[in-house]
Write an enzyme that holds these catalytic residues in place. Structure first.
Site, PDB file in Angstrom:
ATOM      1  N   HIS A 279       3.504   1.857  -2.044  1.00  0.00           N
ATOM      2  CA  HIS A 279       3.806   1.947  -3.201  1.00  0.00           C
ATOM      3  C   HIS A 279       2.555   2.941  -4.024  1.00  0.00           C
ATOM      4  O   HIS A 279       2.767   4.146  -4.693  1.00  0.00           O
ATOM      5  CB  HIS A 279       4.295   0.835  -4.195  1.00  0.00           C
ATOM      6  CG  HIS A 279       5.586   0.438  -3.373  1.00  0.00           C
ATOM      7  ND1 HIS A 279       6.087  -1.063  -1.936  1.00  0.00           N
ATOM      8  CD2 HIS A 279       6.842   0.673  -3.661  1.00  0.00           C
ATOM      9  CE1 HIS A 279       6.903  -0.829  -2.354  1.00  0.00           C
ATOM     10  NE2 HIS A 279       7.618  -0.209  -2.597  1.00  0.00           N
TER      11      HIS A 279
ATOM     12  N   GLN B  22      23.448  -0.297  -3.825  1.00  0.00           N
ATOM     13  CA  GLN B  22      22.322   0.902  -2.399  1.00  0.00           C
ATOM     14  C   GLN B  22      22.711  -0.774  -1.742  1.00  0.00           C
ATOM     15  O   GLN B  22      22.102  -0.371  -0.241  1.00  0.00           O
ATOM     16  CB  GLN B  22      21.516   1.005  -2.398  1.00  0.00           C
ATOM     17  CG  GLN B  22      20.203   0.178  -2.691  1.00  0.00           C
ATOM     18  CD  GLN B  22      19.090   1.106  -2.926  1.00  0.00           C
ATOM     19  OE1 GLN B  22      18.726   2.205  -3.732  1.00  0.00           O
ATOM     20  NE2 GLN B  22      17.504   1.476  -2.088  1.00  0.00           N
TER      21      GLN B  22
ATOM     22  N   LYS C 258       8.577   7.209   4.951  1.00  0.00           N
ATOM     23  CA  LYS C 258       8.596   6.003   5.645  1.00  0.00           C
ATOM     24  C   LYS C 258      11.032   5.999   4.907  1.00  0.00           C
ATOM     25  O   LYS C 258      11.419   5.932   6.572  1.00  0.00           O
ATOM     26  CB  LYS C 258       8.265   5.173   4.760  1.00  0.00           C
ATOM     27  CG  LYS C 258       9.509   3.735   5.057  1.00  0.00           C
ATOM     28  CD  LYS C 258       8.800   2.778   6.099  1.00  0.00           C
ATOM     29  CE  LYS C 258       9.401   1.534   6.381  1.00  0.00           C
ATOM     30  NZ  LYS C 258      10.805   1.682   5.799  1.00  0.00           N
TER      31      LYS C 258
ATOM     32  N   GLU D 103       1.498  -1.307  -0.513  1.00  0.00           N
ATOM     33  CA  GLU D 103      -0.221   0.303   0.153  1.00  0.00           C
ATOM     34  C   GLU D 103       0.814   1.108  -0.397  1.00  0.00           C
ATOM     35  O   GLU D 103       0.112   2.009  -0.371  1.00  0.00           O
ATOM     36  CB  GLU D 103      -0.878  -0.575   1.353  1.00  0.00           C
ATOM     37  CG  GLU D 103      -2.429  -0.193   0.635  1.00  0.00           C
ATOM     38  CD  GLU D 103      -2.645   0.609  -0.185  1.00  0.00           C
ATOM     39  OE1 GLU D 103      -3.175   1.270  -0.121  1.00  0.00           O
ATOM     40  OE2 GLU D 103      -3.490   0.147  -1.204  1.00  0.00           O
TER      41      GLU D 103
ATOM     42  N   SER E  44       8.665  -3.612   2.248  1.00  0.00           N
ATOM     43  CA  SER E  44       9.100  -4.898   1.548  1.00  0.00           C
ATOM     44  C   SER E  44       9.447  -6.298   2.077  1.00  0.00           C
ATOM     45  O   SER E  44       9.586  -7.913   2.385  1.00  0.00           O
ATOM     46  CB  SER E  44       9.488  -4.744   0.453  1.00  0.00           C
ATOM     47  OG  SER E  44       8.999  -3.431  -0.972  1.00  0.00           O
TER      48      SER E  44
HETATM   49  P1  AMP Z   1      11.405   0.992  -2.011  1.00  0.00           P
HETATM   50  O1  AMP Z   1      10.232  -0.241  -3.160  1.00  0.00           O
HETATM   51  O2  AMP Z   1      11.213   0.041  -0.347  1.00  0.00           O
HETATM   52  O3  AMP Z   1      12.403   1.341  -2.146  1.00  0.00           O
HETATM   53  O4  AMP Z   1       9.988   2.387  -2.105  1.00  0.00           O
HETATM   54  C1  AMP Z   1       9.730   2.946  -3.229  1.00  0.00           C
HETATM   55  C2  AMP Z   1       9.514   4.184  -2.337  1.00  0.00           C
HETATM   56  O5  AMP Z   1       8.472   3.406  -1.575  1.00  0.00           O
HETATM   57  C3  AMP Z   1      10.380   4.715  -1.949  1.00  0.00           C
HETATM   58  O6  AMP Z   1      10.140   6.135  -2.021  1.00  0.00           O
HETATM   59  C4  AMP Z   1      10.005   4.738  -0.165  1.00  0.00           C
HETATM   60  O7  AMP Z   1       9.730   5.700   0.914  1.00  0.00           O
HETATM   61  C5  AMP Z   1       7.804   4.159  -0.447  1.00  0.00           C
HETATM   62  N1  AMP Z   1       7.758   4.002   0.306  1.00  0.00           N
HETATM   63  C6  AMP Z   1       8.144   2.140   0.875  1.00  0.00           C
HETATM   64  N2  AMP Z   1       7.058   2.149   2.351  1.00  0.00           N
HETATM   65  C7  AMP Z   1       6.277   3.030   2.713  1.00  0.00           C
HETATM   66  C8  AMP Z   1       5.263   2.925   3.583  1.00  0.00           C
HETATM   67  N3  AMP Z   1       5.077   2.065   3.930  1.00  0.00           N
HETATM   68  N4  AMP Z   1       4.948   3.988   3.068  1.00  0.00           N
HETATM   69  C9  AMP Z   1       4.818   4.966   2.228  1.00  0.00           C
HETATM   70  N5  AMP Z   1       5.890   5.335   1.067  1.00  0.00           N
HETATM   71  C10 AMP Z   1       6.842   4.173   1.655  1.00  0.00           C
END
Ligand code: AMP
Length: 256
Positions: free
Chosen positions: A35, A59, A147, A33, A184
């Site tokens: 994403h 990273q 986050k 949710e 994730s």
């Molecule tokens: P990631 O796929 O983990 O690199 O996250 C992709 C984007 O989704 C990044 O900008 C994160 O900050 C955002 N994101 C990840 N988890 C959350 C969350 N629980 N609430 C809001 N945005 C999130």
């Protein structure tokens, strides 16, 4: 929704739409949710929505974390499509880091604190991949989650220092009913670990670093610190079993 795997393919798909407003949502997949909230905001505020799905090796510090990162492209594509994403850019590692690659962006001070202490090189990888994505997509707007507050701060600094023409849009942290921020990596928690992980948000919700440290004393804590970001946050990283979790709460105003 079109899935595109090459930089040339993405540029060609965007060519006829260059006069429209383009939004980019960079991700590493395993959509939840959090994403979805970014996709929805981008869909509401731009003509063309591009999401990138790339588990960026640069990273990650430990190959175990990289190799164990959850991947399910088919499911991600279905969710992105349902949320109105137009183009899903899912390149392989060679496409993004061709042989001989050696140019890096280092946001020196912001990137060295907090997460940077425990994950050296992490934000160098983040800044570099985001700059590459910004150059490939050339979006007017890019969407990120609160986050990852330090990630936002690093990117804000990079955008300013390198004079990028780009608006950063930061969306609130999406949480489960028990307060745990969606991530994730949560999929890796056992039921018992998940129970313990709930302490992280409970501690941060005090908005007091000392009380938070006290409440987290039974967990393996990397840091609990007030960070002078925009906006200021109380941020923490803890290890629960083999899973490392980060979270933060905003210290000003009511929105998180
Ligand atoms: P990631 O796929 O983990 O690199 O996250 C992709 C984007 O989704 C990044 O900008 C994160 O900050 C955002 N994101 C990840 N988890 C959350 C969350 N629980 N609430 C809001 N945005 C999130």
């Amino acid at each position: 929704m079109k899935i595109v795997r090459t930089i040339a393919g993405l540029r060609a798909a965007l060519e006829p739409r260059r006069r429209e407003t383009i939004a980019l949502v960079p991700t590493m997949g395993a959509f939840h949710e959090g994403h979805a909230s970014l996709f929805r905001a981008a869909r509401a505020e731009a003509d063309v929505v591009v999401a990138s799905l790339f588990v960026n090796p640069a990273q990650f510090g430990h190959s175990a974390d990289l190799n164990g990162y959850p991947r399910d492209e088919a499911q991600d594509a279905a969710l992105a499509k349902a949320e109105g994403v137009d183009l899903l850019f899912a390149p392989n590692t060679e496409e993004m880091y061709p042989p001989g690659f050696q140019t890096w962006v280092d946001v020196e001070q912001v990137g060295a604190a907090l997460e940077g202490v425990h994950r050296p090189g992490h934000f160098r990888g983040v800044a570099t991949i985001c700059l590459k994505l910004f150059n490939i997509v050339r979006p007017q707007r890019a969407y990120f989650g609160q986050k990852d507050a330090q990630q936002v701060e690093v990117l804000r600094r990079m955008i300013r220092d390198l004079d990028l023409e780009l608006e950063l849009h930061v969306l609130p942290t999406v949480r489960d009913a028990d307060g745990l921020a969606l991530s994730s990596r949560n999929a890796r928690l056992s039921a018992e670990e998940r129970e313990r992980a709930r302490a992280l948000h409970r501690a941060l919700a005090t908005k007091d670093a000392e009380r938070a440290r006290e409440l987290l004393r039974d967990l393996d804590v990397d840091y609990v610190e007030v960070a002078d970001f925009d906006p200021p946050v109380l941020a923490a990283a803890v290890r629960v079993g083999n899973t490392r979790l980060i979270d933060n709460v905003i210290l000003e105003g009511d929105t998180e």
